[in-house]
Design a protein around this motif. Structure first.
Motif, PDB file in Angstrom:
ATOM      1  N   TYR A 299       0.841  -1.191   0.000  1.00  0.00           N
ATOM      2  CA  TYR A 299       0.000   0.000   0.000  1.00  0.00           C
ATOM      3  C   TYR A 299       0.881   1.248   0.000  1.00  0.00           C
ATOM      4  O   TYR A 299       1.951   1.271   0.593  1.00  0.00           O
ATOM      5  CB  TYR A 299      -0.872   0.064   1.261  1.00  0.00           C
ATOM      6  N   GLY A 300       0.374   2.300  -0.620  1.00  0.00           N
ATOM      7  CA  GLY A 300       1.050   3.586  -0.481  1.00  0.00           C
ATOM      8  C   GLY A 300       0.946   4.083   0.939  1.00  0.00           C
ATOM      9  O   GLY A 300       1.893   4.648   1.505  1.00  0.00           O
ATOM     10  N   SER A 301      -0.210   3.860   1.558  1.00  0.00           N
ATOM     11  CA  SER A 301      -0.429   4.173   2.971  1.00  0.00           C
ATOM     12  C   SER A 301      -1.229   3.024   3.575  1.00  0.00           C
ATOM     13  O   SER A 301      -2.270   2.644   3.039  1.00  0.00           O
ATOM     14  CB  SER A 301      -1.209   5.482   3.133  1.00  0.00           C
ATOM     15  N   VAL A 302      -0.751   2.474   4.690  1.00  0.00           N
ATOM     16  CA  VAL A 302      -1.460   1.399   5.371  1.00  0.00           C
ATOM     17  C   VAL A 302      -2.011   1.947   6.687  1.00  0.00           C
ATOM     18  O   VAL A 302      -1.291   2.547   7.478  1.00  0.00           O
ATOM     19  CB  VAL A 302      -0.542   0.172   5.600  1.00  0.00           C
ATOM     20  N   LEU A 303      -3.321   1.752   6.900  1.00  0.00           N
ATOM     21  CA  LEU A 303      -3.986   2.380   8.037  1.00  0.00           C
ATOM     22  C   LEU A 303      -4.482   1.382   9.078  1.00  0.00           C
ATOM     23  O   LEU A 303      -4.525   1.696  10.267  1.00  0.00           O
ATOM     24  CB  LEU A 303      -5.190   3.205   7.552  1.00  0.00           C
ATOM     25  N   ASN A 304      -4.878   0.194   8.645  1.00  0.00           N
ATOM     26  CA  ASN A 304      -5.555  -0.731   9.550  1.00  0.00           C
ATOM     27  C   ASN A 304      -4.920  -2.114   9.505  1.00  0.00           C
ATOM     28  O   ASN A 304      -4.501  -2.583   8.453  1.00  0.00           O
ATOM     29  CB  ASN A 304      -7.042  -0.862   9.175  1.00  0.00           C
ATOM     30  N   VAL A 305      -4.873  -2.755  10.665  1.00  0.00           N
ATOM     31  CA  VAL A 305      -4.381  -4.133  10.768  1.00  0.00           C
ATOM     32  C   VAL A 305      -5.190  -4.839  11.841  1.00  0.00           C
ATOM     33  O   VAL A 305      -5.534  -4.253  12.875  1.00  0.00           O
ATOM     34  CB  VAL A 305      -2.874  -4.172  11.096  1.00  0.00           C
ATOM     35  N   ASP A 311      -1.128 -16.785  12.726  1.00  0.00           N
ATOM     36  CA  ASP A 311      -0.304 -16.882  11.522  1.00  0.00           C
ATOM     37  C   ASP A 311      -0.634 -15.855  10.447  1.00  0.00           C
ATOM     38  O   ASP A 311       0.134 -15.686   9.509  1.00  0.00           O
ATOM     39  CB  ASP A 311      -0.429 -18.291  10.912  1.00  0.00           C
ATOM     40  N   LYS A 312      -1.784 -15.176  10.556  1.00  0.00           N
ATOM     41  CA  LYS A 312      -2.216 -14.297   9.472  1.00  0.00           C
ATOM     42  C   LYS A 312      -2.794 -12.996  10.013  1.00  0.00           C
ATOM     43  O   LYS A 312      -3.391 -12.974  11.086  1.00  0.00           O
ATOM     44  CB  LYS A 312      -3.264 -14.998   8.590  1.00  0.00           C
ATOM     45  N   ILE A 313      -2.612 -11.919   9.229  1.00  0.00           N
ATOM     46  CA  ILE A 313      -3.191 -10.622   9.556  1.00  0.00           C
ATOM     47  C   ILE A 313      -3.918 -10.066   8.335  1.00  0.00           C
ATOM     48  O   ILE A 313      -3.542 -10.343   7.204  1.00  0.00           O
ATOM     49  CB  ILE A 313      -2.119  -9.603  10.014  1.00  0.00           C
ATOM     50  N   TRP A 314      -4.983  -9.297   8.565  1.00  0.00           N
ATOM     51  CA  TRP A 314      -5.657  -8.555   7.517  1.00  0.00           C
ATOM     52  C   TRP A 314      -5.231  -7.096   7.601  1.00  0.00           C
ATOM     53  O   TRP A 314      -5.072  -6.549   8.701  1.00  0.00           O
ATOM     54  CB  TRP A 314      -7.173  -8.648   7.661  1.00  0.00           C
ATOM     55  N   THR A 315      -5.067  -6.453   6.455  1.00  0.00           N
ATOM     56  CA  THR A 315      -4.645  -5.056   6.414  1.00  0.00           C
ATOM     57  C   THR A 315      -5.487  -4.298   5.389  1.00  0.00           C
ATOM     58  O   THR A 315      -6.081  -4.890   4.489  1.00  0.00           O
ATOM     59  CB  THR A 315      -3.161  -4.932   6.012  1.00  0.00           C
ATOM     60  N   THR A 319      -6.760   2.122  -0.565  1.00  0.00           N
ATOM     61  CA  THR A 319      -7.232   1.480  -1.793  1.00  0.00           C
ATOM     62  C   THR A 319      -8.489   0.700  -1.436  1.00  0.00           C
ATOM     63  O   THR A 319      -8.823   0.522  -0.254  1.00  0.00           O
ATOM     64  CB  THR A 319      -6.192   0.509  -2.386  1.00  0.00           C
ATOM     65  N   LYS A 320      -9.168   0.192  -2.446  1.00  0.00           N
ATOM     66  CA  LYS A 320     -10.389  -0.577  -2.214  1.00  0.00           C
ATOM     67  C   LYS A 320     -10.090  -2.034  -1.841  1.00  0.00           C
ATOM     68  O   LYS A 320     -11.020  -2.794  -1.551  1.00  0.00           O
ATOM     69  CB  LYS A 320     -11.281  -0.542  -3.453  1.00  0.00           C
ATOM     70  N   GLU A 321      -8.804  -2.406  -1.824  1.00  0.00           N
ATOM     71  CA  GLU A 321      -8.430  -3.783  -1.541  1.00  0.00           C
ATOM     72  C   GLU A 321      -8.072  -3.981  -0.070  1.00  0.00           C
ATOM     73  O   GLU A 321      -7.440  -3.126   0.546  1.00  0.00           O
ATOM     74  CB  GLU A 321      -7.241  -4.211  -2.410  1.00  0.00           C
ATOM     75  N   MET A 322      -8.482  -5.122   0.471  1.00  0.00           N
ATOM     76  CA  MET A 322      -8.077  -5.563   1.804  1.00  0.00           C
ATOM     77  C   MET A 322      -7.230  -6.822   1.630  1.00  0.00           C
ATOM     78  O   MET A 322      -7.671  -7.776   0.991  1.00  0.00           O
ATOM     79  CB  MET A 322      -9.307  -5.839   2.669  1.00  0.00           C
ATOM     80  N   LYS A 323      -6.020  -6.817   2.193  1.00  0.00           N
ATOM     81  CA  LYS A 323      -5.066  -7.895   1.940  1.00  0.00           C
ATOM     82  C   LYS A 323      -4.792  -8.687   3.218  1.00  0.00           C
ATOM     83  O   LYS A 323      -4.610  -8.112   4.289  1.00  0.00           O
ATOM     84  CB  LYS A 323      -3.741  -7.339   1.414  1.00  0.00           C
ATOM     85  N   CYS A 324      -4.752 -10.008   3.054  1.00  0.00           N
ATOM     86  CA  CYS A 324      -4.390 -10.905   4.154  1.00  0.00           C
ATOM     87  C   CYS A 324      -2.978 -11.428   3.906  1.00  0.00           C
ATOM     88  O   CYS A 324      -2.678 -11.949   2.827  1.00  0.00           O
ATOM     89  CB  CYS A 324      -5.381 -12.071   4.239  1.00  0.00           C
ATOM     90  N   GLY A 329       5.173 -12.616   5.565  1.00  0.00           N
ATOM     91  CA  GLY A 329       5.079 -11.497   4.645  1.00  0.00           C
ATOM     92  C   GLY A 329       4.495 -11.821   3.294  1.00  0.00           C
ATOM     93  O   GLY A 329       4.279 -10.916   2.483  1.00  0.00           O
ATOM     94  N   SER A 330       4.203 -13.104   3.025  1.00  0.00           N
ATOM     95  CA  SER A 330       3.643 -13.458   1.722  1.00  0.00           C
ATOM     96  C   SER A 330       2.143 -13.169   1.691  1.00  0.00           C
ATOM     97  O   SER A 330       1.443 -13.342   2.687  1.00  0.00           O
ATOM     98  CB  SER A 330       3.899 -14.936   1.411  1.00  0.00           C
ATOM     99  N   LEU A 331       1.645 -12.724   0.544  1.00  0.00           N
ATOM    100  CA  LEU A 331       0.230 -12.395   0.380  1.00  0.00           C
ATOM    101  C   LEU A 331      -0.586 -13.677   0.325  1.00  0.00           C
ATOM    102  O   LEU A 331      -0.337 -14.560  -0.488  1.00  0.00           O
ATOM    103  CB  LEU A 331       0.018 -11.575  -0.894  1.00  0.00           C
ATOM    104  N   HIS A 332      -1.572 -13.777   1.200  1.00  0.00           N
ATOM    105  CA  HIS A 332      -2.387 -14.987   1.287  1.00  0.00           C
ATOM    106  C   HIS A 332      -3.715 -14.836   0.552  1.00  0.00           C
ATOM    107  O   HIS A 332      -4.175 -15.768  -0.114  1.00  0.00           O
ATOM    108  CB  HIS A 332      -2.663 -15.319   2.758  1.00  0.00           C
ATOM    109  N   GLN A 333      -4.334 -13.657   0.649  1.00  0.00           N
ATOM    110  CA  GLN A 333      -5.669 -13.481   0.074  1.00  0.00           C
ATOM    111  C   GLN A 333      -5.942 -11.986  -0.103  1.00  0.00           C
ATOM    112  O   GLN A 333      -5.403 -11.151   0.630  1.00  0.00           O
ATOM    113  CB  GLN A 333      -6.726 -14.097   1.003  1.00  0.00           C
ATOM    114  N   THR A 334      -6.804 -11.656  -1.060  1.00  0.00           N
ATOM    115  CA  THR A 334      -7.216 -10.272  -1.277  1.00  0.00           C
ATOM    116  C   THR A 334      -8.721 -10.211  -1.455  1.00  0.00           C
ATOM    117  O   THR A 334      -9.298 -11.025  -2.173  1.00  0.00           O
ATOM    118  CB  THR A 334      -6.535  -9.682  -2.527  1.00  0.00           C
ATOM    119  N   ASN A 335      -9.363  -9.259  -0.755  1.00  0.00           N
ATOM    120  CA  ASN A 335     -10.784  -8.986  -0.946  1.00  0.00           C
ATOM    121  C   ASN A 335     -10.952  -7.537  -1.383  1.00  0.00           C
ATOM    122  O   ASN A 335     -10.183  -6.666  -0.970  1.00  0.00           O
ATOM    123  CB  ASN A 335     -11.582  -9.223   0.341  1.00  0.00           C
ATOM    124  N   THR A 336     -11.959  -7.281  -2.190  1.00  0.00           N
ATOM    125  CA  THR A 336     -12.197  -5.934  -2.713  1.00  0.00           C
ATOM    126  C   THR A 336     -13.575  -5.457  -2.294  1.00  0.00           C
ATOM    127  O   THR A 336     -14.550  -6.214  -2.376  1.00  0.00           O
ATOM    128  CB  THR A 336     -12.091  -5.928  -4.250  1.00  0.00           C
TER     129      THR A 336
END
Length: 553
Positions: A299-305, A311-315, A319-324, A329-336
């Protein structure tokens, strides 16, 4: 006695019944000797899996493809809700350009989760329920003795009085019996509830044991963890004994002066059992916090975690994307977000579902099994931040457009249950603006809000009564104006809040006393969360990183 029927006999061929088995068919579950091997596979070799006898039951049983018989499905399609597919399916038009993952990889990962869950249930949760049940059983056992002693004290006092007060004595004895039975029923009911939960845990452990032994892929992959469900321990019920307070004899006021029992209308004493904070485990603060990992979110700016599990965090960011992300540090999942707007805040419910605020639609939404559902829609007011309570309620901070007002609302499901807005003097508890007001519930059920505009952490009890405000501490290095953004609480009821102005984290006790601060070269700390092991995750707003910090032993 025929030695072949003895439990000490070697394994014999299931076809000829005489020769010693050297091979095993992992699909048919048949012992085979060398002469009978050819006979067994004579119909079609591909329908069998022959292994050495000592390697029996080692072959995974993959699901059969419904479209391409007799092929097996060794892959899952990530784009089609993780359905099983075979090699022919991957080349079909239906799955063109899709992403596939090996079933074996998912299977082994799930086995590890099951192993960890079984260990936690058996070694941590189940013993805790046993402890609860034992304490309740002891209380029930000791209840009669305690009340018999109380009855004896009243009788001894009554013997010193004249016959005309016998009616008062009998009346109070009746009251004692009623109180005893009420509390005994309460304890017995709670005891039975605990035993029922223990039975469910035992059944769950048995099911896990069967899954661990099984070579079936489908039930293993479809396994759903119940750790969150069982980790929500019940209230600790402790019934206080009433006491008898005798008075000097006064015939004119016999009934009132004979004595009184206290408490007569007292509720049970309740406290919260906790798995993460057992009585014998106190996590002290480290003298020097340790930076464990840095996760680059992109993210250009990350606000929420928020923590999904250990083992996993959502951020989320701008942007309109939420990343797990996995902890490595590897990307597990993305929701929009459906509306295409930005998620204002994130939270995880007790079932592991992702919640987010869409302030353009004034909604709190839940994502479950890839589907987005609206939980709450607010009229006039705009939701800002959200947290999930220990009772699985939602606490939402919100502001009102055009009229400068802010408040906290408690929801059970989609029903509004409580509004927290003013103190006892009818003054606003929170600054009246639309800026972020991150919120968290403490272990003692206090509601903690980081009010950036007010430069304060505002804490009220579960009834909404103001307990205290924290406005910073001189020990913070840069001594700039205190600006709290993210806020979270840990297993020791400590409160952690991100001070963006001073690039650090303030750690407070549950009564608002400053304990220490964490800097660890933080830049623009924003959203915060802690996992079940009290590891801290900090959003560094403008560089897009999330840092994992160990701050307690």
């Amino acid at each position: 006695m025929d030695p072949r029927s003895s439990t000490q006999d070697v394994h014999r061929c299931d076809l000829c019944k005489t020769a010693i088995a050297q091979s095993y068919c992992d699909f048919c579950h048949v012992n085979l000797c060398k002469p009978c091997l050819r006979e067994h596979i004579s119909d079609e070799y591909e329908t069998h899996k022959i292994v050495r006898f000592q390697d029996r039951k080692s072959t995974l049983i993959y699901p059969k493809c419904k479209l391409h018989t007799p092929k097996t499905c060794e892959l899952q399609c990530k784009n089609c809700d993780n359905i099983f597919v075979c090699s022919s399916c991957t080349a079909s038009e239906q799955h063109r350009g899709h992403i596939f993952v090996e079933v074996l990889e998912v299977y082994e990962a799930k086995k590890e989760v099951i192993e960890k869950d079984a260990e936690k249930l058996q070694n941590l949760i189940s013993p805790k329920y046993e402890e609860i049940a034992l304490e309740l059983d002891n209380q029930i056992t000791n209840l009669d003795g305690g009340y018999e002693k109380l009855t004896s004290e009243i009788s001894n006092q009554g013997e010193q009085w004249h016959r005309e007060i016998d009616i008062i004595i009998n009346k109070m004895k009746t009251e004692i019996g009623e109180i005893k039975e009420k509390y005994k029923d309460l304890l017995q009911k709670h005891f039975e509830e605990i035993k029922q939960i223990q039975c469910l845990i035992d059944k769950t452990l048995l099911d896990m044991s069967e899954i661990k032994k099984s070579r079936e892929v489908t039930p293993t992959i479809e396994y759903s963890s119940k750790i969150r469900e069982f980790s929500k321990l019940p209230y600790k019920v402790k019934v206080p004994l009433a006491t008898f307070i005798p008075h000097l004899i006064d015939r004119e006021q016999l009934e009132s002066l004979f004595g009184q029992m206290t408490p007569l209308s007292s509720a049970t004493e309740e406290s919260v059992w906790s798995i993460n904070q057992p009585n014998t485990s106190v996590r002290e603060l480290l003298d020097k916090p340790e930076l464990v990992a840095t996760i680059k979110t992109g993210y250009g700016s990350v606000l929420n975690v928020t923590c999904l599990n250990e083992d996993k965090i959502w951020t989320s960011g701008l942007t309109k994307e939420m990343k797990c992300f996995n902890i490595n540090g590897s990307l597990h999942q993305t929701n929009t977000i459906k509306s295409g707007e930005l998620p204002r805040d994130l939270a995880i419910d007790s079932y592991g579902n992702l919640l987010y605020i869409d302030d353009t639609l004034n909604t709190v939404n839940k994502i479950k099994n890839g589907q987005t559902n609206k939980l709450i829609r607010v009229k006039i007011w705009v939701p800002v931040n959200v947290c999930v309570t220990s009772a699985d309620n939602l606490l939402v901070t919100m502001y009102r457009n055009f009229i400068a007002q802010s408040k906290v609302v408690r929801y059970s499901g989609s029903s509004e249950k409580q509004t927290i807005q003013f103190d006892d003097e009818s003054k606003p508890l929170y600054s009246e603006n639309k800026e972020m007001k991150y919120i968290s519930e403490n272990r003692n059920h206090d509601i903690c809000v980081a009010d950036c505009r007010a430069s304060a952490v505002v804490v009220v009890n579960q009834d909404g009564k103001l307990r205290w405000r924290y406005t910073g501490h001189l020990a913070v290095a840069n001594i700039k104006t205190f600006k709290p953004f993210g806020i979270t609480t840990d297993s020791q009821s400590r409160i952690l809040t991100a001070d963006r102005n001073n690039n650090c984290i303030h750690i407070l006790d549950q009564n608002g006393q400053f304990l220490r601060h964490i800097d660890n070269c933080l830049n623009d700390p924003w959203g915060l969360c802690v996992d079940n092991n009290d590891n801290l995750f900090v959003c560094e707003c403008y560089n897009g990183n999330v840092k994992k910090i160990k701050y307690s032993k």
